[in-house]
Design a protein around this motif. Sequence first.
Motif, PDB file in Angstrom:
ATOM      1  N   UNK A   1       0.815  -1.229   0.000  1.00 26.69           N
ATOM      2  CA  UNK A   1       0.000   0.000   0.000  1.00 26.69           C
ATOM      3  C   UNK A   1       0.842   1.270   0.000  1.00 26.69           C
ATOM      4  N   UNK A   2       2.178   1.145   0.124  1.00 26.94           N
ATOM      5  CA  UNK A   2       3.019   2.340   0.056  1.00 26.94           C
ATOM      6  C   UNK A   2       3.683   2.733   1.358  1.00 26.94           C
ATOM      7  N   UNK A   3       3.604   1.911   2.387  1.00 30.10           N
ATOM      8  CA  UNK A   3       4.177   2.264   3.691  1.00 30.10           C
ATOM      9  C   UNK A   3       5.697   2.412   3.611  1.00 30.10           C
ATOM     10  N   UNK A   4       6.350   1.390   3.096  1.00 26.25           N
ATOM     11  CA  UNK A   4       7.812   1.420   3.001  1.00 26.25           C
ATOM     12  C   UNK A   4       8.272   2.502   2.024  1.00 26.25           C
ATOM     13  N   UNK A   5       7.538   2.673   0.954  1.00 27.32           N
ATOM     14  CA  UNK A   5       7.875   3.709  -0.023  1.00 27.32           C
ATOM     15  C   UNK A   5       7.867   5.082   0.620  1.00 27.32           C
ATOM     16  N   UNK A   6       6.899   5.337   1.483  1.00 25.34           N
ATOM     17  CA  UNK A   6       6.833   6.621   2.172  1.00 25.34           C
ATOM     18  C   UNK A   6       8.047   6.834   3.060  1.00 25.34           C
ATOM     19  N   UNK A   7       8.437   5.827   3.831  1.00 25.59           N
ATOM     20  CA  UNK A   7       9.610   5.970   4.690  1.00 25.59           C
ATOM     21  C   UNK A   7      10.871   6.203   3.869  1.00 25.59           C
ATOM     22  N   UNK A   8      10.998   5.513   2.753  1.00 22.63           N
ATOM     23  CA  UNK A   8      12.173   5.710   1.895  1.00 22.63           C
ATOM     24  C   UNK A   8      12.233   7.139   1.353  1.00 22.63           C
ATOM     25  N   UNK A   9      11.081   7.719   1.086  1.00 30.51           N
ATOM     26  CA  UNK A   9      11.065   9.112   0.625  1.00 30.51           C
ATOM     27  C   UNK A   9      11.475  10.062   1.741  1.00 30.51           C
ATOM     28  N   UNK A  10      11.062   9.782   2.960  1.00 30.40           N
ATOM     29  CA  UNK A  10      11.422  10.651   4.082  1.00 30.40           C
ATOM     30  C   UNK A  10      12.941  10.724   4.260  1.00 30.40           C
ATOM     31  N   UNK A  11      13.630   9.614   4.012  1.00 27.83           N
ATOM     32  CA  UNK A  11      15.081   9.599   4.257  1.00 27.83           C
ATOM     33  C   UNK A  11      15.886   9.748   2.969  1.00 27.83           C
ATOM     34  N   UNK A  12      15.234  10.165   1.895  1.00 30.58           N
ATOM     35  CA  UNK A  12      15.899  10.525   0.643  1.00 30.58           C
ATOM     36  C   UNK A  12      16.448   9.322  -0.119  1.00 30.58           C
ATOM     37  N   UNK A  13      15.965   8.141   0.171  1.00 34.34           N
ATOM     38  CA  UNK A  13      16.325   6.986  -0.646  1.00 34.34           C
ATOM     39  C   UNK A  13      15.461   6.902  -1.893  1.00 34.34           C
ATOM     40  N   UNK A  14      14.401   7.685  -1.913  1.00 39.45           N
ATOM     41  CA  UNK A  14      13.505   7.747  -3.064  1.00 39.45           C
ATOM     42  C   UNK A  14      13.119   9.203  -3.282  1.00 39.45           C
ATOM     43  N   UNK A  15      13.319   9.693  -4.477  1.00 39.06           N
ATOM     44  CA  UNK A  15      12.998  11.086  -4.793  1.00 39.06           C
ATOM     45  C   UNK A  15      11.590  11.170  -5.367  1.00 39.06           C
ATOM     46  N   UNK A  16      10.727  12.018  -4.813  1.00 35.34           N
ATOM     47  CA  UNK A  16       9.373  12.150  -5.359  1.00 35.34           C
ATOM     48  C   UNK A  16       9.391  12.617  -6.815  1.00 35.34           C
ATOM     49  N   UNK A  17       8.472  12.069  -7.594  1.00 36.15           N
ATOM     50  CA  UNK A  17       8.296  12.551  -8.959  1.00 36.15           C
ATOM     51  C   UNK A  17       7.641  13.925  -8.960  1.00 36.15           C
ATOM     52  N   UNK A  18       6.810  14.170  -7.968  1.00 30.97           N
ATOM     53  CA  UNK A  18       6.181  15.476  -7.781  1.00 30.97           C
ATOM     54  C   UNK A  18       6.123  15.748  -6.285  1.00 30.97           C
TER      55      UNK A  18
END
Length: 257
Positions: A41-58
């Motif tokens: 559902x996106x839980x891990x993806x959200x945490x990765x974005x918080x710590x800059x392991x994933x850059x938001x597309x927008x």
Amino acid sequence: MTTRLSARDVTLGYGDRVVSTRLTLDVPDGAFTAVVGPNGCGKSTLLRAFVRLLTPDEGAVTLDSRSVSDLPAKGLARELAFLPQDPLAPEGITVRQLVARGRYPHQSLLALWTPDDERAVAEAMVTAEVEDFADRQVAELSGGQRQRVWVAMVLAQDTPYLLLDEPTSFLDITHQYRLLALLSRLRNEGRTVIAVLHDINQACRFADHLVAMKDGRVAAEGAAADVVDAALIKDVFDLPSVIVADPVSGTPMVVPE
């Protein structure tokens, strides 16, 4: 509610696969936030974005109103410590050596190791209950022991924010509750904790702030007593249930029908 860490209208994904669209979430300062929801559902993806392991597309993830992508790596690591789901230890590394890696953000070229570093590592190992096997290789340990070693490394980083993705994985029931109690104590001492948890009843008991996610969006957030009901559990988890009071904490407890 005060907040330093936020996701603002973020679209997150991996290549062509979009996980979340225009998701917004403010992390309450000094609180224990539990993120729950079904697999994928996106839980891990959200945490990765918080710590800059994933850059938001927008959109943007911000700390103190600054995009985390603009912050120096060591500066961000002195603020946010992150434990991913499946961390990998280098071959041959001992428990003490792995925990010591949590001190990297605090070191400089002029002083590579200090008494403060030594003290932080020793205290983290005691807190995570891994001091008895400090000189053993991580690869020799059980899954639950290794998980506690990774928790010790995150604690040694000594940051105001702790982000943990399924930190109770591999732990027996005793160590699950000890870890969640520890996170609650760290919250009481002023840390901000964000943890992805699979057990909704553990989340209700220990967290101040519950974030329920479904299909990459926030379906509900707030105190468990305010947001957890049978309708939410059916919507998020597709599980018919009744909600009763936890006999120990009085918090909501989900009982499947």
